[in-house]
Design an enzyme around this catalytic site. Structure first.
Site, PDB file in Angstrom:
ATOM      1  N   GLN A  64      26.777  18.247  33.605  1.00  0.00           N
ATOM      2  CA  GLN A  64      25.856  17.112  33.784  1.00  0.00           C
ATOM      3  C   GLN A  64      26.460  15.842  33.180  1.00  0.00           C
ATOM      4  OE1 GLN A  64      22.328  17.429  31.286  1.00  0.00           O
ATOM      5  NE2 GLN A  64      21.090  16.291  32.760  1.00  0.00           N
ATOM      6  N   TYR A  67      25.495  12.550  32.494  1.00  0.00           N
ATOM      7  CA  TYR A  67      24.509  11.479  32.303  1.00  0.00           C
ATOM      8  C   TYR A  67      24.910  10.587  31.119  1.00  0.00           C
ATOM      9  CZ  TYR A  67      20.719  13.389  35.302  1.00  0.00           C
ATOM     10  OH  TYR A  67      19.942  13.816  36.352  1.00  0.00           O
ATOM     11  N   SER A  68      24.976  11.179  29.905  1.00  0.00           N
ATOM     12  CA  SER A  68      25.113  10.387  28.681  1.00  0.00           C
ATOM     13  C   SER A  68      26.450   9.655  28.619  1.00  0.00           C
ATOM     14  CB  SER A  68      25.007  11.290  27.447  1.00  0.00           C
ATOM     15  OG  SER A  68      23.789  11.981  27.471  1.00  0.00           O
ATOM     16  N   SER A 119      28.385  18.944  28.311  1.00  0.00           N
ATOM     17  CA  SER A 119      28.491  20.378  28.007  1.00  0.00           C
ATOM     18  C   SER A 119      29.270  21.092  29.105  1.00  0.00           C
ATOM     19  CB  SER A 119      27.105  21.019  27.893  1.00  0.00           C
ATOM     20  OG  SER A 119      26.367  20.390  26.891  1.00  0.00           O
ATOM     21  N   GLU A 133      14.855  20.564  34.002  1.00  0.00           N
ATOM     22  CA  GLU A 133      15.454  21.037  32.754  1.00  0.00           C
ATOM     23  C   GLU A 133      14.406  21.669  31.842  1.00  0.00           C
ATOM     24  OE1 GLU A 133      17.792  17.854  31.184  1.00  0.00           O
ATOM     25  OE2 GLU A 133      18.748  19.094  29.655  1.00  0.00           O
ATOM     26  N   SER A 138      15.566  13.257  22.259  1.00  0.00           N
ATOM     27  CA  SER A 138      15.414  13.482  20.812  1.00  0.00           C
ATOM     28  C   SER A 138      13.922  13.524  20.428  1.00  0.00           C
ATOM     29  CB  SER A 138      16.107  12.360  20.042  1.00  0.00           C
ATOM     30  OG  SER A 138      15.382  11.155  20.220  1.00  0.00           O
ATOM     31  N   ASN A 139      13.658  14.005  19.215  1.00  0.00           N
ATOM     32  CA  ASN A 139      12.268  14.073  18.745  1.00  0.00           C
ATOM     33  C   ASN A 139      11.601  12.698  18.773  1.00  0.00           C
ATOM     34  OD1 ASN A 139      12.433  16.781  18.325  1.00  0.00           O
ATOM     35  ND2 ASN A 139      11.791  16.721  16.158  1.00  0.00           N
ATOM     36  N   GLU A 140      12.376  11.669  18.395  1.00  0.00           N
ATOM     37  CA  GLU A 140      11.788  10.323  18.353  1.00  0.00           C
ATOM     38  C   GLU A 140      11.357   9.892  19.761  1.00  0.00           C
ATOM     39  OE1 GLU A 140      14.663  11.181  16.932  1.00  0.00           O
ATOM     40  OE2 GLU A 140      14.165  11.004  14.811  1.00  0.00           O
TER      41      GLU A 140
HETATM   42  C1  LIG Z   1      24.402  19.980  22.095  1.00  0.00           C
HETATM   43  C2  LIG Z   1      24.270  18.815  23.025  1.00  0.00           C
HETATM   44  C3  LIG Z   1      24.564  18.976  24.367  1.00  0.00           C
HETATM   45  C4  LIG Z   1      24.460  17.892  25.240  1.00  0.00           C
HETATM   46  N1  LIG Z   1      24.798  18.076  26.556  1.00  0.00           N
HETATM   47  C5  LIG Z   1      24.782  17.006  27.387  1.00  0.00           C
HETATM   48  C6  LIG Z   1      25.234  17.145  28.743  1.00  0.00           C
HETATM   49  O1  LIG Z   1      25.646  18.223  29.182  1.00  0.00           O
HETATM   50  N2  LIG Z   1      25.215  16.055  29.542  1.00  0.00           N
HETATM   51  C7  LIG Z   1      24.755  14.841  29.107  1.00  0.00           C
HETATM   52  O2  LIG Z   1      24.728  13.910  29.904  1.00  0.00           O
HETATM   53  N3  LIG Z   1      24.330  14.678  27.829  1.00  0.00           N
HETATM   54  C8  LIG Z   1      24.342  15.723  26.960  1.00  0.00           C
HETATM   55  N4  LIG Z   1      23.940  15.568  25.653  1.00  0.00           N
HETATM   56  C9  LIG Z   1      23.567  14.240  25.186  1.00  0.00           C
HETATM   57  C10 LIG Z   1      22.101  14.063  24.863  1.00  0.00           C
HETATM   58  O3  LIG Z   1      21.344  13.944  26.023  1.00  0.00           O
HETATM   59  C11 LIG Z   1      22.008  12.795  23.972  1.00  0.00           C
HETATM   60  O4  LIG Z   1      22.646  13.110  22.747  1.00  0.00           O
HETATM   61  C12 LIG Z   1      20.595  12.376  23.700  1.00  0.00           C
HETATM   62  O5  LIG Z   1      19.990  11.896  24.876  1.00  0.00           O
HETATM   63  C13 LIG Z   1      20.551  11.276  22.609  1.00  0.00           C
HETATM   64  O6  LIG Z   1      21.401  10.231  22.955  1.00  0.00           O
HETATM   65  P1  LIG Z   1      22.502   9.693  21.929  1.00  0.00           P
HETATM   66  O7  LIG Z   1      23.251  10.859  21.388  1.00  0.00           O
HETATM   67  O8  LIG Z   1      23.268   8.615  22.625  1.00  0.00           O
HETATM   68  O9  LIG Z   1      21.695   9.067  20.725  1.00  0.00           O
HETATM   69  P2  LIG Z   1      21.020   7.622  20.687  1.00  0.00           P
HETATM   70  O10 LIG Z   1      20.233   7.388  21.919  1.00  0.00           O
HETATM   71  O11 LIG Z   1      22.033   6.601  20.323  1.00  0.00           O
HETATM   72  O12 LIG Z   1      20.008   7.796  19.481  1.00  0.00           O
HETATM   73  C14 LIG Z   1      20.409   7.734  18.110  1.00  0.00           C
HETATM   74  C15 LIG Z   1      19.166   7.902  17.238  1.00  0.00           C
HETATM   75  O13 LIG Z   1      18.256   6.833  17.499  1.00  0.00           O
HETATM   76  C16 LIG Z   1      16.983   7.342  17.896  1.00  0.00           C
HETATM   77  N5  LIG Z   1      16.398   6.474  18.926  1.00  0.00           N
HETATM   78  C17 LIG Z   1      17.013   6.026  20.044  1.00  0.00           C
HETATM   79  N6  LIG Z   1      16.155   5.275  20.779  1.00  0.00           N
HETATM   80  C18 LIG Z   1      14.977   5.268  20.111  1.00  0.00           C
HETATM   81  C19 LIG Z   1      13.697   4.666  20.349  1.00  0.00           C
HETATM   82  N7  LIG Z   1      13.467   3.935  21.444  1.00  0.00           N
HETATM   83  N8  LIG Z   1      12.709   4.893  19.442  1.00  0.00           N
HETATM   84  C20 LIG Z   1      12.924   5.636  18.325  1.00  0.00           C
HETATM   85  N9  LIG Z   1      14.130   6.211  18.029  1.00  0.00           N
HETATM   86  C21 LIG Z   1      15.135   6.034  18.912  1.00  0.00           C
HETATM   87  C22 LIG Z   1      17.265   8.726  18.457  1.00  0.00           C
HETATM   88  O14 LIG Z   1      16.139   9.554  18.358  1.00  0.00           O
HETATM   89  C23 LIG Z   1      18.407   9.201  17.564  1.00  0.00           C
HETATM   90  O15 LIG Z   1      17.875   9.700  16.363  1.00  0.00           O
HETATM   91  C24 LIG Z   1      24.025  16.638  24.757  1.00  0.00           C
HETATM   92  C25 LIG Z   1      23.718  16.483  23.402  1.00  0.00           C
HETATM   93  C26 LIG Z   1      23.843  17.536  22.543  1.00  0.00           C
HETATM   94  C27 LIG Z   1      23.526  17.319  21.090  1.00  0.00           C
END
Ligand SMILES: Cc1cc2nc3c(=O)[nH]c(=O)nc-3n(C[C@H](O)[C@H](O)[C@H](O)COP(=O)(O)OP(=O)(O)OC[C@H]3O[C@@H](n4cnc5c(N)ncnc54)[C@H](O)[C@@H]3O)c2cc1C
Length: 454
Positions: free
Chosen positions: A190, A192-193, A225, A308, A431-433
């Site tokens: 996937q 996306y990120s 992943s 998902e 994320s939880n937030e």
């Molecule tokens: C084990 C694992 C597997 C993954 N696999 C994939 C995959 O296969 N494909 C893929 O595309 N992605 C994948 N991801 C990515 C995952 O979807 C992102 O990590 C997730 O969406 C969070 O984005 P970020 O890491 O950029 O954190 P950020 O968005 O930068 O967030 C950082 C912190 O800020 C907080 N935050 C952000 N925005 C807000 C808001 N508006 N209000 C309050 N708090 C906020 C978040 O909760 C977090 O604590 C994976 C992640 C993990 C950990």
């Protein structure tokens, strides 16, 4: 559905009353607090009648219907016949945080499942699936975990791309991609990120431009992943120059094994590398490999996210239950069930596990297709927080020993691996937030969070 008291394979400890120190290896029972009744035991004839009357008093009836019972028997029998030899030797490993374990054997296991007709369970028969009901999919997941079958290797393909293609794909895309996914011969990841687009997915910057009969993709994805194992990637990218946010995005299917794609592993806390950075530098895919209309990829991407969070959740929870049972057994082994604090924390974890199961069953009942966002957010927030807490409790039960690895080859044990990988559970899949934001705004009707000015 089978009632919980049948599903719980009983290890240990009187919950809700003080029974004093539990001797090591003592037989263990879950006891309900006084005043809480449980259904009469299963059986036929008068026994079945007593249970019918119990449920008729208004209790939620989670028993299998006769056809579901038959389906459950069929799943059990197939697993008993086929989960043997090298597959049984995997001991149920290979799940989240353990993806690299026995990968090749697990790939062969996918072929076995496909040959048995156990892939694409929920997919309509006309798309090569089994057309199973939600209840049957739940039953399959429960029996799969109960049998100790290995972690699946193509969750992205089977659980995300296949249902998305069934809804949004052209007949040609369905004919090209669904057979490989269902046969277990083509693996997916996937895309996306990105470094600047995680929680805020609409910030995607990877772009694709048309060049004759092809799309040319340039940009970077991250946390992808299993990109190192995948044959294909579904990539969310910007196809309309100058577009912003969720407009002008497209959902492209891109083959991984080509010179324009570089996959760099990211080493995780667990010391394995299940996810990666993926660099696209002029990667190519056929013009037809866009799902939905070009520029309307956001809608398709959201549909994939909704898939998902579907029925796999319940199987997931049965996995949690087994982990809980192992933890209780470990606490008993260490004589810790005489510790009031440990007892209390285990009891609380068990109560919350039951709540999680019933809430999931409730949100799945009557649902065909993806689970709606508010329920999905509540479920995700709940299980991720619960499981992270359980892994922390496991570390406390292991005590100082939790901080060291066993001897060579210095692999983390089950509880240690789960604790380390558990840190990511409150991040991936939203994320939880972010889940709290969705619940606050869409369930509780709180004012929306202030948007940035960029
Ligand atoms: C084990 C694992 C597997 C993954 N696999 C994939 C995959 O296969 N494909 C893929 O595309 N992605 C994948 N991801 C990515 C995952 O979807 C992102 O990590 C997730 O969406 C969070 O984005 P970020 O890491 O950029 O954190 P950020 O968005 O930068 O967030 C950082 C912190 O800020 C907080 N935050 C952000 N925005 C807000 C808001 N508006 N209000 C309050 N708090 C906020 C978040 O909760 C977090 O604590 C994976 C992640 C993990 C950990």
């Amino acid at each position: 559905m089978a009632p919980l008291d049948e599903v719980v394979a009983t290890p240990v400890m009187g919950i809700g009353r003080s029974t004093g120190a539990a001797p090591v290896d003592a037989p263990v029972r879950f006891e309900l607090p006084d005043g809480v009744s449980r259904p009469p035991p299963a059986g036929s004839g008068p026994a079945r009648g007593a249970r019918d009357r119990w449920y008729a008093r208004g209790a939620m009836d989670l028993r299998d219907s006769p056809s579901e019972e038959k389906f459950r028997d069929e799943v059990r029998a197939w697993l008993a016949d086929h989960l043997t030899g090298e597959y049984a030797e995997l001991g149920g490993r290979g799940g989240s945080g353990d993806e690299t374990f026995g990968f090749e054997v697990r790939r062969r296991w996918e072929l076995e499942l496909a040959a048995g007709g156990w892939t694409g369970l929920g997919l309509p028969v006309e798309h090569g699936g089994r057309g199973a009901t939600i209840a049957e999919q739940v039953i399959f997941n429960e029996e799969y975990v109960r049998a100790g079958a290995p972690g699946r290797v193509n969750v992205m393909g089977e659980g995300l791309v296949a249902p998305t293609l069934a809804v949004y794909g052209t007949p040609e895309q369905q004919a090209r991609f669904l057979p490989g996914i269902l046969a277990g011969t083509e693996l997916w990841c996937q895309g996306y990120s990105e470094p600047g687009a995680g929680s805020d997915l609409a910030g995607v910057q990877t772009r694709a431009v048309r060049d004759g009969d092809e799309w040319v993709v340039t940009g970077q994805k991250v946390w992808t992943s299993l990109a190192h194992q995948a044959d294909w990637c579904f990539v969310l990218c910007r196809t309309e120059p100058g577009s912003a946010r969720h407009k002008g995005l497209s959902y492209l299917l891109v083959p991984m094994g080509q010179p324009g794609i570089e996959v760099r592993p990211i080493r995780q806390l667990t010391r394995t590398s299940e996810f990666n950075e993926v660099f696209f530098d002029g990667a190519r895919t056929a013009a037809d490999n866009v799902v939905g209309q070009p520029g309307e990829g956001w809608r398709v991407a959201l549909a994939t996210l909704a898939f998902e969070r579907g029925v796999a959740l319940l199987g997931h929870q049965l996995g949690f239950q087994r982990e809980f049972e192992r933890l209780v057994a470990e606490a008993v082994r260490r004589g810790l069930t005489s510790d009031a604090v440990v007892r209390q924390r285990l009891a609380r974890a068990y109560g919350e596990l039951c709540i999680m199961r019933y809430n999931t069953l409730r949100s799945l009942s009557g649902v065909e297709g993806p689970v709606a966002p508010p329920e999905a957010s509540i479920a995700k927030l709940y299980w991720a927080t619960w499981h992270q807490g359980l892994t922390e409790l496991a570390m406390d039960v292991l005590g100082a020993g939790a901080t060291v690895l066993d001897g060579f080859p210095y692999e983390a044990g089950d509880f240690q691996r789960s604790f380390l990988f558990g840190r990511s559970e409150t991040i991936y899949g939203g994320s939880n937030e972010i889940q709290r934001n969705i619940i606050g705004e869409r369930v509780l009707g709180l004012p929306p969070e202030p948007k940035g000015t960029q």
